[in-house]
Design a protein around this motif. Structure first.
Motif, PDB file in Angstrom:
ATOM      1  N   GLY A  93      -1.241   7.052  -3.770  1.00 31.88           N
ATOM      2  CA  GLY A  93      -1.611   7.682  -2.513  1.00 31.88           C
ATOM      3  C   GLY A  93      -1.580   6.747  -1.322  1.00 31.88           C
ATOM      4  O   GLY A  93      -1.516   7.197  -0.170  1.00 31.88           O
ATOM      5  N   LYS A  94      -1.628   5.436  -1.565  1.00 36.32           N
ATOM      6  CA  LYS A  94      -1.572   4.497  -0.456  1.00 36.32           C
ATOM      7  C   LYS A  94      -0.153   4.396   0.069  1.00 36.32           C
ATOM      8  O   LYS A  94       0.803   4.306  -0.709  1.00 36.32           O
ATOM      9  N   VAL A  95      -0.010   4.393   1.386  1.00 38.10           N
ATOM     10  CA  VAL A  95       1.305   4.222   2.001  1.00 38.10           C
ATOM     11  C   VAL A  95       1.556   2.725   2.184  1.00 38.10           C
ATOM     12  O   VAL A  95       0.825   2.045   2.900  1.00 38.10           O
ATOM     13  N   GLU A 100       5.091  -4.816   4.043  1.00 38.85           N
ATOM     14  CA  GLU A 100       4.247  -5.125   2.893  1.00 38.85           C
ATOM     15  C   GLU A 100       5.058  -5.119   1.599  1.00 38.85           C
ATOM     16  O   GLU A 100       4.878  -5.988   0.732  1.00 38.85           O
ATOM     17  N   ILE A 101       5.969  -4.147   1.485  1.00 42.23           N
ATOM     18  CA  ILE A 101       6.827  -4.086   0.302  1.00 42.23           C
ATOM     19  C   ILE A 101       7.711  -5.320   0.223  1.00 42.23           C
ATOM     20  O   ILE A 101       7.854  -5.939  -0.837  1.00 42.23           O
ATOM     21  N   GLY A 123       9.042 -11.432  -1.314  1.00 43.83           N
ATOM     22  CA  GLY A 123       8.541 -12.714  -0.837  1.00 43.83           C
ATOM     23  C   GLY A 123       8.711 -12.867   0.660  1.00 43.83           C
ATOM     24  O   GLY A 123       9.628 -12.323   1.268  1.00 43.83           O
ATOM     25  N   ASN A 124       7.809 -13.638   1.266  1.00 42.84           N
ATOM     26  CA  ASN A 124       7.796 -13.807   2.722  1.00 42.84           C
ATOM     27  C   ASN A 124       9.069 -14.386   3.295  1.00 42.84           C
ATOM     28  O   ASN A 124       9.516 -13.994   4.371  1.00 42.84           O
ATOM     29  N   ASP A 125       9.653 -15.349   2.598  1.00 39.92           N
ATOM     30  CA  ASP A 125      10.767 -16.092   3.171  1.00 39.92           C
ATOM     31  C   ASP A 125      12.131 -15.567   2.756  1.00 39.92           C
ATOM     32  O   ASP A 125      13.151 -16.103   3.150  1.00 39.92           O
ATOM     33  N   ILE A 128       7.423   8.225   3.729  1.00 39.43           N
ATOM     34  CA  ILE A 128       6.625   8.472   4.924  1.00 39.43           C
ATOM     35  C   ILE A 128       7.477   7.967   6.092  1.00 39.43           C
ATOM     36  O   ILE A 128       7.590   6.760   6.321  1.00 39.43           O
ATOM     37  N   LYS A 129       8.101   8.898   6.767  1.00 37.61           N
ATOM     38  CA  LYS A 129       9.119   8.561   7.771  1.00 37.61           C
ATOM     39  C   LYS A 129       8.610   7.571   8.814  1.00 37.61           C
ATOM     40  O   LYS A 129       7.537   7.739   9.385  1.00 37.61           O
ATOM     41  N   GLY A 130       9.408   6.525   9.008  1.00 36.91           N
ATOM     42  CA  GLY A 130       9.082   5.518  10.003  1.00 36.91           C
ATOM     43  C   GLY A 130       8.043   4.504   9.551  1.00 36.91           C
ATOM     44  O   GLY A 130       7.720   3.578  10.298  1.00 36.91           O
ATOM     45  N   ILE A 131       7.507   4.681   8.321  1.00 37.13           N
ATOM     46  CA  ILE A 131       6.467   3.751   7.844  1.00 37.13           C
ATOM     47  C   ILE A 131       6.876   3.093   6.533  1.00 37.13           C
ATOM     48  O   ILE A 131       7.061   1.878   6.464  1.00 37.13           O
TER      49      ILE A 131
END
Length: 226
Positions: A174-176, A181-182, A188-190, A217-220
């Motif tokens: 349920g969390k977007v 974040e993905i 990984g960050n880099d 979730i469009k745009g997110i």
């Protein structure tokens, strides 16, 4: 306690590239082994059990795609990081490589600093894991220790990135999860990946589990709904 350096296998049929990449990796403290073609790569992978494999795509005897497929089909290499090296810069080659189970994709000519940054990020991400080893959500069962996915009593074999993406989304139903974040938690960050990379992996998951499991979730970003 003595620190054991990560082991990296470099696979390329061009000796100058092997020497160039090997030199830069050794200078950073990595333990490096090399292979000159696809068959040699499989042999060396079993001999050295590397943490990460830099794998050229266009090679004699057995190309990189075939090597990656064979390694991903072997349980002992399910978690081995694989980065494709290739002179092919077109989108279809990149998508094909990612779909095969590669963790990243680097185009030639190789830029040493960028390559080292990506390798470092991949290895760091591989060491960090705050997601439960066992996830049960509705009809979905994920065993992260055994790299196993079962949905509606059917078992699925998944490449590493698909598995990690599904585990992330299913860890909080349920969390977007937004795209940033993905990217951070799965790639990984880099490591530089685009929206297309995420979309490709979501599409492959939907092909296996059905369109109803992962919602856009469009745009997110995306969320998992059991």
């Amino acid at each position: 306690m003595e620190h054991t350096p990560p082991k990296i296998l470099v696979v390329d049929d061009e000796p100058d590239i092997l020497e160039f990449i090997g030199y830069n990796l050794k200078k950073e403290g990595y333990e490096v082994s090399t292979a000159v073609d696809g068959l040699d790569a499989l042999k060396k992978a079993h001999q050295h059990q590397p943490d990460l494999i830099l794998l050229d795509i266009m090679m004699p005897k057995l190309d990189g795609i075939a090597v990656c497929q064979e390694l991903r089909g072997d349980p002992q290499f399910k978690k081995t990081l694989i980065v494709f090296l290739t002179a092919l810069g077109d989108e279809q080659s990149e998508i094909k490589g990612l779909n095969t189970g590669a963790d990243d994709y680097v185009s030639k000519p190789i830029k040493p600093k960028l390559l080292l940054t990506r390798i470092s990020a991949l290895l760091r991400r591989g060491q960090k894991d705050d997601i439960s080893m066992h996830i049960h959500v509705g009809d979905l069962h994920i065993d992260r220790e055994r790299h196993n996915v079962r949905y509606k009593d059917q078992e699925f074999s998944m490449p590493r990135k698909e598995f990690e993406l599904l585990s992330l989304l299913a860890s909080q139903p349920g969390k977007v999860f937004n795209r940033d974040e993905i990217m951070t938690k799965v790639w990984g960050n880099d490591v530089i990946v685009g929206d297309r990379t995420i979309d490709v992996h979501v599409r492959k998951l939907r092909q296996k589990l059905g369109d109803e499991t992962i919602k856009t979730i469009k745009g997110i970003g995306y969320k998992f709904e059991p």
